[in-house]
Design a protein around this motif. Structure first.
Motif, mmCIF file in Angstrom:
data_model
loop_
_atom_site.group_PDB
_atom_site.id
_atom_site.type_symbol
_atom_site.label_atom_id
_atom_site.label_comp_id
_atom_site.label_asym_id
_atom_site.label_seq_id
_atom_site.Cartn_x
_atom_site.Cartn_y
_atom_site.Cartn_z
ATOM 1 N N VAL A 1 0.854 -1.192 0.000
ATOM 2 C CA VAL A 1 0.000 0.000 0.000
ATOM 3 C C VAL A 1 0.886 1.236 0.000
ATOM 4 C CG1 VAL A 1 -1.757 1.295 1.258
ATOM 5 C CG2 VAL A 1 -1.818 -1.220 1.273
ATOM 6 N N TRP A 2 0.696 2.073 -1.005
ATOM 7 C CA TRP A 2 1.422 3.346 -1.090
ATOM 8 C C TRP A 2 0.497 4.456 -0.594
ATOM 9 C CZ3 TRP A 2 6.491 3.330 -2.636
ATOM 10 C CH2 TRP A 2 6.957 2.167 -3.248
ATOM 11 N N VAL A 3 0.992 5.284 0.302
ATOM 12 C CA VAL A 3 0.205 6.390 0.841
ATOM 13 C C VAL A 3 0.710 7.685 0.223
ATOM 14 C CG1 VAL A 3 -0.543 7.620 2.901
ATOM 15 C CG2 VAL A 3 -0.196 5.133 2.974
ATOM 16 N N GLU A 4 -0.190 8.366 -0.486
ATOM 17 C CA GLU A 4 0.179 9.547 -1.267
ATOM 18 C C GLU A 4 0.444 10.754 -0.375
ATOM 19 O OE1 GLU A 4 1.659 11.262 -3.782
ATOM 20 O OE2 GLU A 4 0.373 9.991 -5.063
ATOM 21 N N GLY A 5 1.583 11.390 -0.615
ATOM 22 C CA GLY A 5 1.890 12.626 0.100
ATOM 23 C C GLY A 5 2.191 13.779 -0.827
ATOM 24 N N ASP B 1 1.969 -3.785 4.381
ATOM 25 C CA ASP B 1 3.235 -3.247 3.895
ATOM 26 C C ASP B 1 2.931 -1.857 3.335
ATOM 27 O OD1 ASP B 1 5.684 -2.694 2.816
ATOM 28 O OD2 ASP B 1 5.637 -4.276 1.294
ATOM 29 N N MET B 2 3.110 -0.836 4.176
ATOM 30 C CA MET B 2 2.754 0.533 3.800
ATOM 31 C C MET B 2 4.009 1.346 3.522
ATOM 32 S SD MET B 2 -0.356 1.286 6.491
ATOM 33 C CE MET B 2 -0.886 2.771 5.597
ATOM 34 N N CYS B 3 3.989 2.086 2.428
ATOM 35 C CA CYS B 3 5.134 2.898 2.024
ATOM 36 C C CYS B 3 4.656 4.281 1.595
ATOM 37 C CB CYS B 3 5.866 2.261 0.850
ATOM 38 S SG CYS B 3 6.428 0.580 1.140
ATOM 39 N N PRO B 4 5.415 5.330 1.902
ATOM 40 C CA PRO B 4 5.062 6.661 1.392
ATOM 41 C C PRO B 4 5.473 6.788 -0.071
ATOM 42 C CG PRO B 4 7.081 6.787 2.664
ATOM 43 C CD PRO B 4 6.600 5.365 2.784
ATOM 44 N N THR B 5 4.694 7.504 -0.842
ATOM 45 C CA THR B 5 5.100 7.785 -2.217
ATOM 46 C C THR B 5 6.291 8.732 -2.202
ATOM 47 O OG1 THR B 5 3.546 9.637 -2.379
ATOM 48 C CG2 THR B 5 2.759 7.474 -3.106
ATOM 49 N N THR B 6 7.059 8.712 -3.273
ATOM 50 C CA THR B 6 8.238 9.584 -3.374
ATOM 51 C C THR B 6 8.061 10.671 -4.426
ATOM 52 O OG1 THR B 6 9.260 8.018 -4.915
ATOM 53 C CG2 THR B 6 9.788 7.771 -2.576
ATOM 54 N N ALA B 7 7.000 10.565 -5.212
ATOM 55 C CA ALA B 7 6.681 11.568 -6.229
ATOM 56 C C ALA B 7 5.239 11.331 -6.660
ATOM 57 C CB ALA B 7 7.623 11.473 -7.422
ATOM 58 N N TYR B 8 4.656 12.356 -7.278
ATOM 59 C CA TYR B 8 3.263 12.218 -7.715
ATOM 60 C C TYR B 8 3.204 11.610 -9.107
ATOM 61 C CZ TYR B 8 -1.552 13.216 -8.891
ATOM 62 O OH TYR B 8 -2.860 13.080 -9.262
#
Length: 222
Positions: free
Chosen positions: A28-32, A137-144
């Protein structure tokens, strides 16, 4: 193990639908890096109060909303919201089966001051997952990415203004006990806090059973 990946927005005590994605997807990618938008679950949750659904909103500091990235959004202290929200949770769930069990740890999130909304949401989400014995398995996004490569995009599909029955056929909310269900009937897809305080360790089973089988095309109505 499910190897599928999904991109979600950050969310304040997100609805049950959101947590079925944490249960269902391998990553799961969490959008920032999206542009922050109001009137979403990013800073709002909905609980079951005595008179029906009650929305609780975290105030954010004013800025140039058209250019502000979600990862940069700061929490405001306006309106003494921490106490207001805590009191609302107590009023709604003090008679639920598991509120007393979780209350002390849950209360700490409304005593500590987080600077950024994204950090507050992440800390709450990870705590909720621990209580449910859920380990996404959660990860922050690194770009939009406007169209995320190799990932399902639910950033705007899980939204308070969208009917989950139409937006998400994979979500089939199963009824569970709610404090005021005799008065209000079962209210589907409320904040995960409603599920946790009412069902405790069995919350994970509710998430599992709310993931629709691929062959199902008809939806329940509530």
């Amino acid at each position: 193990m499910n190897e599928k990946e999904i991109v979600l927005s950050t969310a304040y005590l997100a609805p049950v639908e959101y947590y079925t994605k944490l249960y269902q997807y391998g990553r799961v990618w969490v959008e920032g890096f999206d542009h922050y938008a109001k009137q979403t679950y990013r800073n709002r949750c909905v609980i079951a109060a005595a008179d029906g659904p009650l929305a609780l909103t975290i105030p954010t500091e004013k800025g140039d909303e058209d250019k502000c990235l979600t990862r940069d959004v700061r929490i405001s202290d306006h309106g003494n919201w921490r106490r207001v929200h805590w009191n609302a949770f107590v009023a709604a769930y003090r008679h639920s089966p598991f509120f007393d069990y979780y209350a002390d740890e849950f209360h700490r999130f409304f005593e500590q001051r987080y600077t950024f909304l994204l950090d507050f949401n992440e800390a709450l989400c990870r705590w909720v997952c621990e209580q449910m014995d859920l380990a996404p398995d959660m990860c922050p996004t690194t770009a939009y990415e406007a169209v995320p490569a190799g990932k399902e995009d639910f950033r705007e599909l899980i939204h308070p203004k969208k009917d989950f029955r139409m937006a998400d056929p994979a979500f089939e909310p199963v009824p569970y006990y709610q404090v005021f269900d005799a008065r209000n009937g079962f209210l589907p897809n409320l904040s995960v806090a409603d599920l946790l305080f009412n069902m405790g360790p069995e919350s994970l089973l509710v998430l599992r059973d709310s993931v629709a089988a691929p062959s199902l095309t008809t939806k329940k109505t509530f």
